[in-house]
Design an enzyme around this catalytic site. Sequence first.
Site, PDB file in Angstrom:
ATOM      1  N   ASP A   1      55.426  48.087   8.461  1.00 53.98           N
ATOM      2  CA  ASP A   1      56.843  47.797   8.726  1.00 53.98           C
ATOM      3  C   ASP A   1      57.654  47.545   7.466  1.00 53.98           C
ATOM      4  OD1 ASP A   1      56.213  47.919  11.411  1.00 53.98           O
ATOM      5  OD2 ASP A   1      56.946  45.908  11.902  1.00 53.98           O
TER       6      ASP A   1
ATOM      7  N   GLY B   1      66.551  44.692  16.669  1.00 56.99           N
ATOM      8  CA  GLY B   1      65.828  45.396  15.612  1.00 56.99           C
ATOM      9  C   GLY B   1      65.121  44.431  14.680  1.00 56.99           C
TER      10      GLY B   1
ATOM     11  N   HIS C   1      41.019  66.596  38.708  1.00 55.32           N
ATOM     12  CA  HIS C   1      41.807  66.355  39.924  1.00 55.32           C
ATOM     13  C   HIS C   1      41.154  65.249  40.739  1.00 55.32           C
ATOM     14  CE1 HIS C   1      44.204  67.114  43.480  1.00 55.32           C
ATOM     15  NE2 HIS C   1      43.081  67.057  44.187  1.00 55.32           N
TER      16      HIS C   1
ATOM     17  N   GLU D   1      74.172  45.925  25.220  1.00 57.46           N
ATOM     18  CA  GLU D   1      73.789  46.895  24.188  1.00 57.46           C
ATOM     19  C   GLU D   1      75.035  47.437  23.487  1.00 57.46           C
ATOM     20  OE1 GLU D   1      71.036  48.397  22.715  1.00 57.46           O
ATOM     21  OE2 GLU D   1      72.514  49.636  21.680  1.00 57.46           O
TER      22      GLU D   1
ATOM     23  N   GLY E   1      51.103  35.018  -0.415  1.00 55.12           N
ATOM     24  CA  GLY E   1      50.791  35.731  -1.651  1.00 55.12           C
ATOM     25  C   GLY E   1      52.057  36.131  -2.373  1.00 55.12           C
TER      26      GLY E   1
ATOM     27  N   VAL F   1      63.421  48.453  22.522  1.00 53.00           N
ATOM     28  CA  VAL F   1      62.080  48.331  23.098  1.00 53.00           C
ATOM     29  C   VAL F   1      61.784  46.893  23.537  1.00 53.00           C
ATOM     30  CG1 VAL F   1      59.757  49.204  22.801  1.00 53.00           C
ATOM     31  CG2 VAL F   1      61.522  49.963  21.271  1.00 53.00           C
TER      32      VAL F   1
ATOM     33  N   GLY G   1      70.633  43.707  23.019  1.00 54.62           N
ATOM     34  CA  GLY G   1      69.863  44.854  22.533  1.00 54.62           C
ATOM     35  C   GLY G   1      69.025  45.454  23.651  1.00 54.62           C
TER      36      GLY G   1
HETATM   37  P1  FAD Z   1      52.934  42.619  10.544  1.00 57.90           P
HETATM   38  O1  FAD Z   1      52.190  42.821  11.788  1.00 57.90           O
HETATM   39  O2  FAD Z   1      54.306  42.057  10.621  1.00 57.90           O
HETATM   40  O3  FAD Z   1      52.027  41.677   9.629  1.00 57.90           O
HETATM   41  C1  FAD Z   1      52.448  41.190   8.406  1.00 57.90           C
HETATM   42  C2  FAD Z   1      51.591  39.988   8.045  1.00 57.90           C
HETATM   43  O4  FAD Z   1      51.861  39.640   6.697  1.00 57.90           O
HETATM   44  C3  FAD Z   1      51.892  38.735   8.872  1.00 57.90           C
HETATM   45  O5  FAD Z   1      50.689  38.138   9.272  1.00 57.90           O
HETATM   46  C4  FAD Z   1      52.625  37.813   7.891  1.00 57.90           C
HETATM   47  O6  FAD Z   1      52.383  36.451   8.134  1.00 57.90           O
HETATM   48  C5  FAD Z   1      51.981  38.231   6.583  1.00 57.90           C
HETATM   49  N1  FAD Z   1      52.793  37.978   5.394  1.00 57.90           N
HETATM   50  C6  FAD Z   1      54.083  38.279   5.170  1.00 57.90           C
HETATM   51  N2  FAD Z   1      54.426  37.948   3.905  1.00 57.90           N
HETATM   52  C7  FAD Z   1      53.318  37.414   3.332  1.00 57.90           C
HETATM   53  C8  FAD Z   1      53.030  36.906   2.049  1.00 57.90           C
HETATM   54  N3  FAD Z   1      53.945  36.898   1.080  1.00 57.90           N
HETATM   55  N4  FAD Z   1      51.791  36.426   1.814  1.00 57.90           N
HETATM   56  C9  FAD Z   1      50.833  36.444   2.782  1.00 57.90           C
HETATM   57  N5  FAD Z   1      51.061  36.937   4.010  1.00 57.90           N
HETATM   58  C10 FAD Z   1      52.281  37.418   4.271  1.00 57.90           C
HETATM   59  N6  FAD Z   1      54.210  48.249  17.965  1.00 57.90           N
HETATM   60  C11 FAD Z   1      53.479  49.149  18.665  1.00 57.90           C
HETATM   61  O7  FAD Z   1      52.996  50.120  18.076  1.00 57.90           O
HETATM   62  N7  FAD Z   1      53.233  48.980  20.007  1.00 57.90           N
HETATM   63  C12 FAD Z   1      53.740  47.935  20.698  1.00 57.90           C
HETATM   64  O8  FAD Z   1      53.506  47.822  21.903  1.00 57.90           O
HETATM   65  C13 FAD Z   1      54.521  46.975  19.996  1.00 57.90           C
HETATM   66  N8  FAD Z   1      55.031  45.906  20.639  1.00 57.90           N
HETATM   67  C14 FAD Z   1      55.764  44.988  19.934  1.00 57.90           C
HETATM   68  C15 FAD Z   1      56.310  43.920  20.633  1.00 57.90           C
HETATM   69  C16 FAD Z   1      57.065  42.984  19.961  1.00 57.90           C
HETATM   70  C17 FAD Z   1      57.640  41.823  20.723  1.00 57.90           C
HETATM   71  C18 FAD Z   1      57.270  43.110  18.558  1.00 57.90           C
HETATM   72  C19 FAD Z   1      58.051  42.084  17.788  1.00 57.90           C
HETATM   73  C20 FAD Z   1      56.732  44.178  17.861  1.00 57.90           C
HETATM   74  C21 FAD Z   1      55.989  45.137  18.548  1.00 57.90           C
HETATM   75  N9  FAD Z   1      55.457  46.249  17.897  1.00 57.90           N
HETATM   76  C22 FAD Z   1      54.735  47.176  18.606  1.00 57.90           C
HETATM   77  C23 FAD Z   1      55.645  46.470  16.448  1.00 57.90           C
HETATM   78  C24 FAD Z   1      54.391  46.029  15.681  1.00 57.90           C
HETATM   79  O9  FAD Z   1      54.114  44.682  15.979  1.00 57.90           O
HETATM   80  C25 FAD Z   1      54.596  46.214  14.192  1.00 57.90           C
HETATM   81  O10 FAD Z   1      54.976  47.551  13.931  1.00 57.90           O
HETATM   82  C26 FAD Z   1      53.325  45.910  13.416  1.00 57.90           C
HETATM   83  O11 FAD Z   1      52.888  44.595  13.655  1.00 57.90           O
HETATM   84  C27 FAD Z   1      53.550  46.108  11.917  1.00 57.90           C
HETATM   85  O12 FAD Z   1      52.364  45.837  11.245  1.00 57.90           O
HETATM   86  P2  FAD Z   1      52.338  45.366   9.726  1.00 57.90           P
HETATM   87  O13 FAD Z   1      50.898  45.221   9.364  1.00 57.90           O
HETATM   88  O14 FAD Z   1      53.179  46.256   8.909  1.00 57.90           O
HETATM   89  O15 FAD Z   1      53.065  43.954   9.687  1.00 57.90           O
HETATM   90  P1  NAI Z   2      65.123  48.383  18.646  1.00 54.93           P
HETATM   91  O1  NAI Z   2      65.552  49.027  17.397  1.00 54.93           O
HETATM   92  O2  NAI Z   2      64.160  49.064  19.535  1.00 54.93           O
HETATM   93  O3  NAI Z   2      66.400  48.086  19.546  1.00 54.93           O
HETATM   94  C1  NAI Z   2      67.457  47.288  19.121  1.00 54.93           C
HETATM   95  C2  NAI Z   2      68.661  47.583  19.993  1.00 54.93           C
HETATM   96  O4  NAI Z   2      69.654  46.614  19.703  1.00 54.93           O
HETATM   97  C3  NAI Z   2      69.253  48.955  19.715  1.00 54.93           C
HETATM   98  O5  NAI Z   2      69.460  49.630  20.943  1.00 54.93           O
HETATM   99  C4  NAI Z   2      70.556  48.634  19.014  1.00 54.93           C
HETATM  100  O6  NAI Z   2      71.565  49.577  19.249  1.00 54.93           O
HETATM  101  C5  NAI Z   2      70.897  47.276  19.605  1.00 54.93           C
HETATM  102  N1  NAI Z   2      71.777  46.463  18.774  1.00 54.93           N
HETATM  103  C6  NAI Z   2      71.757  46.313  17.430  1.00 54.93           C
HETATM  104  N2  NAI Z   2      72.722  45.452  17.041  1.00 54.93           N
HETATM  105  C7  NAI Z   2      73.356  45.036  18.175  1.00 54.93           C
HETATM  106  C8  NAI Z   2      74.415  44.144  18.429  1.00 54.93           C
HETATM  107  N3  NAI Z   2      75.028  43.490  17.444  1.00 54.93           N
HETATM  108  N4  NAI Z   2      74.813  43.962  19.704  1.00 54.93           N
HETATM  109  C9  NAI Z   2      74.196  44.610  20.727  1.00 54.93           C
HETATM  110  N5  NAI Z   2      73.176  45.473  20.532  1.00 54.93           N
HETATM  111  C10 NAI Z   2      72.753  45.683  19.277  1.00 54.93           C
HETATM  112  O7  NAI Z   2      64.626  46.928  18.211  1.00 54.93           O
HETATM  113  P2  NAI Z   2      63.849  45.788  19.001  1.00 54.93           P
HETATM  114  O8  NAI Z   2      63.899  46.017  20.464  1.00 54.93           O
HETATM  115  O9  NAI Z   2      64.345  44.524  18.425  1.00 54.93           O
HETATM  116  O10 NAI Z   2      62.363  46.020  18.528  1.00 54.93           O
HETATM  117  C11 NAI Z   2      62.061  46.039  17.126  1.00 54.93           C
HETATM  118  C12 NAI Z   2      61.015  47.039  16.825  1.00 54.93           C
HETATM  119  O11 NAI Z   2      59.750  46.568  17.251  1.00 54.93           O
HETATM  120  C13 NAI Z   2      61.178  48.370  17.556  1.00 54.93           C
HETATM  121  O12 NAI Z   2      62.061  49.217  16.875  1.00 54.93           O
HETATM  122  C14 NAI Z   2      59.801  48.904  17.543  1.00 54.93           C
HETATM  123  O13 NAI Z   2      59.583  49.550  16.315  1.00 54.93           O
HETATM  124  C15 NAI Z   2      58.952  47.664  17.634  1.00 54.93           C
HETATM  125  N6  NAI Z   2      58.504  47.491  19.016  1.00 54.93           N
HETATM  126  C16 NAI Z   2      57.714  48.457  19.555  1.00 54.93           C
HETATM  127  C17 NAI Z   2      57.279  48.358  20.851  1.00 54.93           C
HETATM  128  C18 NAI Z   2      56.477  49.454  21.431  1.00 54.93           C
HETATM  129  O14 NAI Z   2      56.022  50.300  20.678  1.00 54.93           O
HETATM  130  N7  NAI Z   2      56.241  49.475  22.726  1.00 54.93           N
HETATM  131  C19 NAI Z   2      57.602  47.197  21.680  1.00 54.93           C
HETATM  132  C20 NAI Z   2      58.486  46.252  21.020  1.00 54.93           C
HETATM  133  C21 NAI Z   2      58.880  46.406  19.732  1.00 54.93           C
END
Ligand code: FAD
Ligand code: NAI
Length: 477
Positions: free
Chosen positions: A324, A283, A456, A214, A122, A194, A191
């Site tokens: 996000d 990140g 408990h 890190e 979109g 998380v 990194g």
């Molecule tokens: P997204 O989930 O990124 O969705 C965006 C959507 O928009 C996608 O489908 C994309 O294809 C679509 N899109 C983008 N641009 C366009 C466009 N121009 N037109 C049409 N479609 C488009 N968060 C937690 O709370 N708990 C967790 O355990 C957790 N684990 C994670 C593990 C990993 C490995 C990662 C990478 C992230 C994790 N997160 C977790 C973070 C979480 O996935 C995101 O915060 C969340 O998905 C954000 O939701 P969103 O709807 O903003 O965007």
């Molecule tokens: P993050 O922000 O959690 O961690 C990134 C780490 O990389 C930081 O500790 C940072 O200091 C380090 N870093 C940055 N630049 C670097 C460099 N050049 N060299 C070495 N270290 C460096 O980001 P991450 O793990 O990529 O996850 C992205 C996001 O996805 C999270 O911030 C979180 O919001 C979401 N997420 C949430 C989860 C959950 O809720 N359980 C699980 C996984 C992701």
Amino acid sequence: MSQFDVVVIGAGPGGYIAAIRAAQLGFRTACIDAGVNKAGDAPALGGTCLNVGCIPSKALLQSSEHFHAAQHDFAEHGISVGEIKFDAAKMIERKDGIVTKLTGGIKFLFQKNKVESLFGRGSFVGKNGDLYQIQVDNKGGKTVVEAKHVIVATGSVSRPLPQTAIDNVNVLDNEGALNLTEVPKKLGVIGSGVIGLEMGSVWNRVGSQVTILEALPTFLAAADQQIAKEAFKYFTKEQGLDIRLGVKIGDIVSDGKGVTVKFETDKGEMKSETFDKLIVAIGRIPNTDGLNAEAVGLEKDERGFIKVDGDCKTNLPNVWAIGDVVRGPMLAHKARDEGVAVAERIAGQKPHIDFNNIPFVIYTDPEIAWVGKTEEQLKAEGTAYKKGISGFGANGRALGLGKAKGTVKVLACAETDRILGVHMVGPMVSELVAEGVVAQEFFASSEDIARIVHAHPTLSEVLHEAALAVEKRALHG
Ligand code: FAD
Ligand code: NAI
């Protein structure tokens, strides 16, 4: 040309929920999403969370935890299972099945709620009077739809590391890290956030030798440091994750022999390590690629996030942005709740999200979870506080589970006793933290939790004890 009351761009947990809630409130709603499945041959709703984030990572964490338990924990229960084998491809297949089930579930929910699902990218085209025009591009061609309200929910993508490109064969982002069908002997992770900890734990449990590099000198800087330090000990001393803090990453070379990372340690020594695979998890950055925000003058901040106020309103009338792609923590539940709130605001309701009361969870073993302020934050802002601490070591349920380690800490205002933060490392604290969230939402005091009956034997008794400990009257401490 189709006209809608609400068009949502993006069907991640922010967008798909916003679309469903808008439709429930009676708006003619469409949701545009460009996501495709792993094979790349069909649309897949659910965004990062369902396809390559929260859900698949938790599936792999569970599988790897079972394997690890079978190897290391079953014997003490009197269970011997003979030779234990691990099939990474099978683990990935199970994970893919869960993803397919859930992404298909959103398709069903869209049909049920009469949300029109439009597959493609979109982008803003311009305006026709009060209506925004959005083009939807896919292989079949281009169509334009018009909308009174637009909710941008385009999510985020992995932050690139300038020293190397992601090929998802040897140098992996979250997508590649979730799809390895063989266990790498040596796995490097850049990194220790998380993703680094969760994915590092998965592959460590099934046999990889994992090194995490890190940049920051502090481990999990956003977490309460007492909890972070305890977790660091479990991960490094007990589980063998080699986490090196304060490193500066230099050149990275990926060739047929592996991925070699040069780095400077916190002591200024130059080192070089070669890994079979390297995960880059430094990140995520907001995704506005292809959105053509400029066509309508939609403003972004200096870091590329779409600018919004506390209500998710952008600089344009009737254009909203959530999840996000806007300020705040990148968490699925934050995106989801912003989606609900925006749909309700469009309907004239007055929903409220307390951004100070968003839980954080890291699904390692033990898990880490918290809500509210850390001790470091309270000290920095000069708030006088009391604290109560209790451990899982003598908790009957935790001992039965074979997971009797970890700590719960309750922080309460010194003057009013109102709970200001709850911090945990321990078994299933991802579930326990919900009590802290409810307590904070209702302005509970530590005495309130102390006086509530906790079942408990449960893990929740540790939170109860920590609340009792705030007034130094823990019964088992
Ligand atoms: P997204 O989930 O990124 O969705 C965006 C959507 O928009 C996608 O489908 C994309 O294809 C679509 N899109 C983008 N641009 C366009 C466009 N121009 N037109 C049409 N479609 C488009 N968060 C937690 O709370 N708990 C967790 O355990 C957790 N684990 C994670 C593990 C990993 C490995 C990662 C990478 C992230 C994790 N997160 C977790 C973070 C979480 O996935 C995101 O915060 C969340 O998905 C954000 O939701 P969103 O709807 O903003 O965007
Ligand atoms: P993050 O922000 O959690 O961690 C990134 C780490 O990389 C930081 O500790 C940072 O200091 C380090 N870093 C940055 N630049 C670097 C460099 N050049 N060299 C070495 N270290 C460096 O980001 P991450 O793990 O990529 O996850 C992205 C996001 O996805 C999270 O911030 C979180 O919001 C979401 N997420 C949430 C989860 C959950 O809720 N359980 C699980 C996984 C992701």
